[in-house]
Design a protein around this motif. Structure first.
Motif, mmCIF file in Angstrom:
data_model
loop_
_atom_site.group_PDB
_atom_site.id
_atom_site.type_symbol
_atom_site.label_atom_id
_atom_site.label_comp_id
_atom_site.label_asym_id
_atom_site.label_seq_id
_atom_site.Cartn_x
_atom_site.Cartn_y
_atom_site.Cartn_z
ATOM 1 N N LEU A 283 -13.733 10.983 4.578
ATOM 2 C CA LEU A 283 -13.135 10.201 3.496
ATOM 3 C C LEU A 283 -11.784 10.774 3.090
ATOM 4 O O LEU A 283 -10.806 10.033 2.901
ATOM 5 C CB LEU A 283 -14.081 10.155 2.301
ATOM 6 N N ALA A 284 -11.717 12.103 2.957
ATOM 7 C CA ALA A 284 -10.448 12.741 2.588
ATOM 8 C C ALA A 284 -9.386 12.494 3.646
ATOM 9 O O ALA A 284 -8.220 12.207 3.327
ATOM 10 C CB ALA A 284 -10.660 14.243 2.393
ATOM 11 N N LEU A 285 -9.789 12.579 4.910
ATOM 12 C CA LEU A 285 -8.831 12.360 5.992
ATOM 13 C C LEU A 285 -8.343 10.917 6.016
ATOM 14 O O LEU A 285 -7.157 10.661 6.287
ATOM 15 C CB LEU A 285 -9.484 12.737 7.326
ATOM 16 N N ALA A 286 -9.232 9.978 5.718
ATOM 17 C CA ALA A 286 -8.815 8.572 5.665
ATOM 18 C C ALA A 286 -7.774 8.354 4.566
ATOM 19 O O ALA A 286 -6.770 7.663 4.769
ATOM 20 C CB ALA A 286 -10.030 7.681 5.431
ATOM 21 N N VAL A 287 -8.007 8.969 3.396
ATOM 22 C CA VAL A 287 -7.037 8.858 2.292
ATOM 23 C C VAL A 287 -5.724 9.530 2.670
ATOM 24 O O VAL A 287 -4.634 8.979 2.443
ATOM 25 C CB VAL A 287 -7.622 9.484 1.009
ATOM 26 N N MET A 288 -5.822 10.706 3.267
ATOM 27 C CA MET A 288 -4.609 11.416 3.675
ATOM 28 C C MET A 288 -3.832 10.640 4.736
ATOM 29 O O MET A 288 -2.597 10.607 4.739
ATOM 30 C CB MET A 288 -4.973 12.799 4.212
ATOM 31 N N GLY A 289 -4.570 10.020 5.651
ATOM 32 C CA GLY A 289 -3.908 9.223 6.686
ATOM 33 C C GLY A 289 -3.180 8.027 6.107
ATOM 34 O O GLY A 289 -2.042 7.722 6.499
ATOM 35 N N ALA A 290 -3.839 7.339 5.152
ATOM 36 C CA ALA A 290 -3.188 6.191 4.498
ATOM 37 C C ALA A 290 -1.948 6.650 3.726
ATOM 38 O O ALA A 290 -0.897 5.986 3.747
ATOM 39 C CB ALA A 290 -4.172 5.506 3.563
ATOM 40 N N ARG A 291 -2.068 7.803 3.052
ATOM 41 C CA ARG A 291 -0.929 8.347 2.300
ATOM 42 C C ARG A 291 0.218 8.698 3.244
ATOM 43 O O ARG A 291 1.393 8.441 2.941
ATOM 44 C CB ARG A 291 -1.362 9.580 1.522
ATOM 45 N N ALA A 292 -0.109 9.280 4.389
ATOM 46 C CA ALA A 292 0.920 9.660 5.352
ATOM 47 C C ALA A 292 1.671 8.436 5.865
ATOM 48 O O ALA A 292 2.907 8.451 5.997
ATOM 49 C CB ALA A 292 0.286 10.422 6.518
ATOM 50 N N ILE A 293 0.933 7.375 6.151
ATOM 51 C CA ILE A 293 1.582 6.142 6.605
ATOM 52 C C ILE A 293 2.471 5.578 5.506
ATOM 53 O O ILE A 293 3.606 5.137 5.768
ATOM 54 C CB ILE A 293 0.511 5.115 7.038
ATOM 55 N N ALA A 294 1.973 5.599 4.259
ATOM 56 C CA ALA A 294 2.767 5.073 3.137
ATOM 57 C C ALA A 294 4.054 5.875 2.955
ATOM 58 O O ALA A 294 5.129 5.303 2.691
ATOM 59 C CB ALA A 294 1.936 5.113 1.854
ATOM 60 N N VAL A 295 3.972 7.200 3.092
ATOM 61 C CA VAL A 295 5.170 8.035 2.945
ATOM 62 C C VAL A 295 6.205 7.682 4.004
ATOM 63 O O VAL A 295 7.406 7.568 3.711
ATOM 64 C CB VAL A 295 4.785 9.529 3.040
ATOM 65 N N MET A 296 5.748 7.495 5.247
ATOM 66 C CA MET A 296 6.696 7.154 6.315
ATOM 67 C C MET A 296 7.299 5.769 6.116
ATOM 68 O O MET A 296 8.481 5.547 6.392
ATOM 69 C CB MET A 296 5.992 7.258 7.681
#
Length: 522
Positions: A283-296
């Protein structure tokens, strides 16, 4: 990168990680030298591949084989030099251990030099190091992890080349990572001020060249047909999904929610097993992945660190939703989850949030090891080595059972019907089916004919009942052969069938075990 004036140096990091991994193996010797894993599990089946190749059987063409050919080639070279058996593969396991230490030491240097990150890796070491690994998946782990490391370092072209190696080891998630890296390279080229075709070709060249070299090399050795049959996951899909072609979530459900226990058991069970760690990390990795995409997206440019987090999240989500097959299979990709979570934590802006996240990660990770520690202790208490078990750690019952089977094999033609088809590699007087696995959807027509020919030619058939001979229980022709024979012995792990029983033998009736069609192998 957050620095610490009292942070461990590079040599200290490497030594601490090496000591942690070596200590883990030493504490797990009964698993490292497990009789069950080497003789009656899939390590034995990979040994049998070498015998099948010696018979000029083409993998994927004459014999079912769903993995890549690169690990088979490496194994074959090692067996040619050192002889067949478990020692050459244990040597590979030691090399894998060292390479895993190299990866984590290099990965941590790119994240932070702080002790807390090193402590996090040491705390979850049992999730990172597969003590007695399935060799093809060792290559998968190494190729994917080093590909992600190269991406973090800004060398996506080299990452693509390394990821390709995993595709020829097991054509599964490495294919997805290779595709993601290819998209990254194309997008990075598109956002570059230089959009020349020459630049695009230069960036894809390492990956394409690696693929071509491996394909041509494996084709030269195994044949083009075998390489084509194993380069894509078609045979694996046939096995895991069957004729219906639909995902069955029973394995994932069995991992997350074992049936037949009370709520009290689940509360304790979740705390001391990897389940809670796995769920929360996913779950944490999914949130982090979504955040990473949003930052880019907000920045309008690609960033290798954020892209690596997004890729780890994509791989884990795909694995959980579409590729979780087999008991304990999460151990293959747990190191990628750890790498993604630690990288995501390092991208948090505030050091205090990093500290809190790392401490939570360490705490949950330590709890997750308690069940494995209990199993390891049980292995020390419940197994022992003996010459008859090839000096591997086995439960005491095996020595007496195998002694009797070997006595029968000294004067009779014995066939061992077990999912572990390489048993004859350890006991030459005992025959094994001429196939990779005895599992539904894991035989080509030619495999089945060879198996049946072996049963018909056998004077005694020994059925390994503990390790679930699904094919034996479900194939009507095998069943017909066994019904025509005399069942004389039923032990904890084996049933012994005679075509012409000794005069003193008594035939037992209705002693066979039957199993439901929904069960899956380890």
């Amino acid at each position: 990168m957050i620095e610490d004036s009292h942070a461990p140096g590079r040599v200290t990091q490497f030594v601490v990680l090496l000591a942690s991994f070596v200590l883990l193996d030493l504490l797990s010797l009964p698993i490292f030298f497990s009789y069950y894993l080497w003789v009656f599990a899939d390590r034995s089946n990979f040994l049998n591949l070498d015998y099948m190749l010696a018979e000029h059987l083409r993998l994927g063409v004459d014999a079912f084989y769903q993995y890549g050919l690169l690990p088979v080639l490496i194994q074959r070279v090692l067996f040619a030099i050192f002889g067949r058996g478990y020692w050459p593969m244990i040597g590979c396991t030691v090399v894998v251990l060292i390479l895993m230490v190299v990866f984590w030491a290099s990965f941590l240097r790119g994240l932070s030099s702080r002790w807390l990150y090193l402590a996090a890796v040491v705390a979850v070491a049992p999730l990172l190091l597969w003590v007695n690994p399935n060799f093809p998946y060792s290559l998968v782990q190494l190729s994917m992890l080093f590909a992600l490391l190269l991406l973090v370092e800004g060398r996506a072209d080299a990452a693509l080349a390394v990821s390709v190696i995993g595709c020829f080891s097991v054509p599964s998630l490495p294919l997805l990572l290779t595709g993601l890296l290819a998209v990254y390279l194309a997008a990075d080229w598109w956002f570059n001020s230089d959009r020349s075709i020459r630049l695009l070709v230069r960036r894809f060249a390492p990956g394409v060249l690696t693929y071509v070299v491996l394909f041509v090399g494996l084709s030269a050795y195994f044949g083009v047909q075998s390489t084509l049959a194993t380069a894509l996951p078609m045979l694996g899909l046939k096995f895991y999904y069957g004729s219906a072609g639909k995902m069955d979530y029973n394995d994932l459900k069995g991992f997350l929610h074992p049936a037949g226990h009370s709520l009290k058991y689940y509360l304790a069970y979740y705390i001391v097993t990897p389940i809670t760690w796995w769920i929360l990390s996913t779950l944490a990795l999914a949130v982090m992945g979504a955040r990473a995409i949003a930052v880019m997206i907000r920045s309008g440019r690609l960033d290798p660190r954020h892209a690596a987090v997004a890729f780890c999240a994509a791989l884990q989500i795909f694995f959980a939703l579409a590729a979780y097959k087999g008991d304990g299979q999460h151990i293959i990709y747990d190191p990628i989850v750890v790498a993604g979570v630690l990288l995501g934590i390092s991208l948090l802006a505030a050091p205090r949030w990093q500290n809190r996240a790392l401490i939570l990660f360490i705490g949950i990770g330590l709890c997750a090891q308690l069940s494995q520690a209990r199993l390891t202790l049980a292995a020390w208490r419940g197994t022992q080595r003996s010459p008859i078990t090839k000096n591997l750690y086995a439960e005491p019952e095996y020595a007496a059972q195998m002694a009797k089977i070997l006595e029968i094999a000294s004067t009779n033609k014995v066939l061992m019907m077990s999912n572990a088809t390489g048993v004859h590699g350890y006991y030459p007087t005992i025959g094994s089916p001429d196939a990779w696995f005895l599992m539904p959807h894991q035989q080509l027509p030619a495999d089945r004919e060879r198996i049946l020919a072996g049963v018909r030619a056998a004077e005694v058939v020994v059925e390994d009942t503990t390790h679930v001979p699904y094919f034996t229980d479900r194939d009507p022709d095998v069943q017909a052969q066994l019904r025509s024979m005399c069942l004389t012995d039923v032990t904890r792990d084996f049933q012994i069938w005679w075509r012409h029983p000794p005069e003193s033998a008594t035939c037992k009736i209705n002693m066979r075990n039957t199993r439901s069609g929904s069960e899956q192998p380890n």
